[in-house]
Design a protein around this motif. Sequence first.
Motif, mmCIF file in Angstrom:
data_model
loop_
_atom_site.group_PDB
_atom_site.id
_atom_site.type_symbol
_atom_site.label_atom_id
_atom_site.label_comp_id
_atom_site.label_asym_id
_atom_site.label_seq_id
_atom_site.Cartn_x
_atom_site.Cartn_y
_atom_site.Cartn_z
ATOM 1 N N LEU A 8 0.324 -10.209 -6.887
ATOM 2 C CA LEU A 8 0.753 -10.039 -5.500
ATOM 3 C C LEU A 8 1.212 -8.627 -5.224
ATOM 4 C CD1 LEU A 8 2.601 -13.381 -4.945
ATOM 5 C CD2 LEU A 8 0.395 -12.677 -4.042
ATOM 6 N N GLY A 9 1.456 -7.852 -6.250
ATOM 7 C CA GLY A 9 1.770 -6.446 -6.070
ATOM 8 C C GLY A 9 3.078 -6.187 -5.362
ATOM 9 N N MET A 12 -7.882 -5.380 -1.090
ATOM 10 C CA MET A 12 -8.802 -6.198 -1.874
ATOM 11 C C MET A 12 -8.322 -6.370 -3.312
ATOM 12 S SD MET A 12 -11.039 -7.037 0.314
ATOM 13 C CE MET A 12 -12.216 -7.851 -0.747
ATOM 14 N N LEU A 13 -7.729 -5.313 -3.870
ATOM 15 C CA LEU A 13 -7.427 -5.323 -5.306
ATOM 16 C C LEU A 13 -5.954 -5.578 -5.624
ATOM 17 C CD1 LEU A 13 -9.592 -2.224 -6.331
ATOM 18 C CD2 LEU A 13 -10.123 -4.627 -6.690
ATOM 19 N N HIS A 14 -5.078 -5.326 -4.645
ATOM 20 C CA HIS A 14 -3.628 -5.465 -4.858
ATOM 21 C C HIS A 14 -3.151 -4.587 -6.008
ATOM 22 C CE1 HIS A 14 -3.185 -9.589 -2.675
ATOM 23 N NE2 HIS A 14 -4.165 -8.869 -2.175
ATOM 24 N N ASP A 15 -3.768 -3.448 -6.190
ATOM 25 C CA ASP A 15 -3.418 -2.558 -7.302
ATOM 26 C C ASP A 15 -3.706 -1.121 -6.842
ATOM 27 O OD1 ASP A 15 -3.403 -0.908 -9.521
ATOM 28 O OD2 ASP A 15 -4.407 -2.337 -10.830
ATOM 29 N N LEU A 20 1.025 -14.834 2.854
ATOM 30 C CA LEU A 20 -0.189 -14.499 3.597
ATOM 31 C C LEU A 20 -1.201 -13.799 2.686
ATOM 32 C CD1 LEU A 20 -1.528 -14.657 6.303
ATOM 33 C CD2 LEU A 20 -0.300 -12.614 7.035
ATOM 34 N N ARG A 21 -0.712 -12.867 1.865
ATOM 35 C CA ARG A 21 -1.630 -12.174 0.951
ATOM 36 C C ARG A 21 -2.255 -13.166 -0.028
ATOM 37 N NH1 ARG A 21 2.540 -8.396 0.915
ATOM 38 N NH2 ARG A 21 3.271 -9.041 -1.137
ATOM 39 N N VAL A 60 0.860 -1.195 0.000
ATOM 40 C CA VAL A 60 0.000 0.000 0.000
ATOM 41 C C VAL A 60 0.890 1.237 0.000
ATOM 42 C CG1 VAL A 60 -1.824 1.249 1.197
ATOM 43 C CG2 VAL A 60 -1.797 -1.238 1.253
ATOM 44 N N PRO A 61 1.197 1.782 -1.166
ATOM 45 C CA PRO A 61 2.016 2.995 -1.193
ATOM 46 C C PRO A 61 1.221 4.196 -0.701
ATOM 47 C CG PRO A 61 1.247 2.442 -3.392
ATOM 48 C CD PRO A 61 0.781 1.339 -2.490
#
Lengths: 254, 178
Positions: free
Chosen positions: B96-97, B39-42, B117-118, A15-16
């Motif tokens: 996974l971001g 929720m979105l990993h984005d 975990l994610r 989370v940036p």
Amino acid sequence: MTLRADISSAYDEIVPASPALRSQIRILVGAERSAGPSSPHHGAWQRAIRGSVALVAALLVVLVVATLLIGGRVMQDWKAFTRSTPAQNQPSELALLEARPMQLTQLHADDLCPETPLNGPYVGSVPVYIAGGSSVSDPWGTYWYLAAVTDPTVTGLVLVRGQDLRTGQPVVFVGKWASGPVVGSDTLDGKLAPQHLDLLLDRRDPPLNTGHAGTFTWGFTAGFAAGASGCTGWQVDTTGYPTMIIVWRSTPGG
Amino acid sequence: MQHVLDANPLSPPLVGREKDFEDLILPLADSGYRLACAMLHDPQAAQDAVQEASLTAWRKLSGIRDRARVRPWFLGIVVNECRNSRRLKWVADVSLGLPAELTIVSAEDRILRGADLRRAISQLAHQDRVVVVLYFYLDLPLEEVAVVVRSSVGAARARLYRAVKRLRPDLEIQEALQ
């Protein structure tokens, strides 16, 4: 570590920071608000036509399905058409916008900044408005989190280029809509970001927000190198519209 | 970095719905963004989802009577937007971001653990994932979690227990909920 700490740590990694988010939300809501509150009559009118619109939509669906069943070839032709169109048109459309001459005029040091008057919360007019937001500074210069709002009539590309009208330094763009030549890079919000000279908005690939009545709000980040005067000219070239010049003053006394 | 906020001296003073929005919804934007990222990993899609949720909240704000329930109400809208966003983008596989620059050897274990975990959470059912993120990541009490997922507190608790058992089968529930 507890499960709670593990989960927090796992998500914090992806989370940036998003320092411009609140500004962008204010701009979005401002666009919605300045479009005018919907009156009770408006609501009633909407409800009244909703039923008939649904009926027409249902009839259209039946018509489309029937057409497809009768002639499967229609679909093939349509696919061929949609496949080829963007690939052929996109580069030439952009090239046409890029070929428009720069019309930003340089100011002398003692000239007043010829600011474009505010139009509600924005500067600009149809087809593109620009709204201010917040800024962050680092050793390279200052980045402003701004927003461009495109009119519903915009259907193609919008090319934005900027320049300091006193120093002649180009404005750089970073982030999702940045495009064109890369002239440097800087670390912004903890990430290495290339600095581009153009901002390119493609109405065919819009942001997910659904502004009022077909407008779209494109959050973007513009960088001004240290020493910028604060008097910035934006040249906005939009397919189907003449070139628009917006002069924006980012600091008091600029 | 020096932050300069809201450089818009021409804005008129806020009244009515504008003030309510400023006081009640905007402070929740960060929580909404963290929820949407989880929720979105984005991050970009998360920002879009929170902006869209804020617009929805703005349009419906006058219908809110119980201000104490604004947070779960707004986060519920964010959850819906995340669901819509995933539908729109046909997200079948969850990225996974992991940021490219996170390659520091000493932190490798922690990063891999986080990624595992994610991935495990992303494989939970949608509502279970929402409950886990709200309870563990946003620290929401179960009463508010229940409002967001539109269930009873008991049902939310059952979802949470079930999710925890899938994530950490070796842990006692009370230990896991700490």
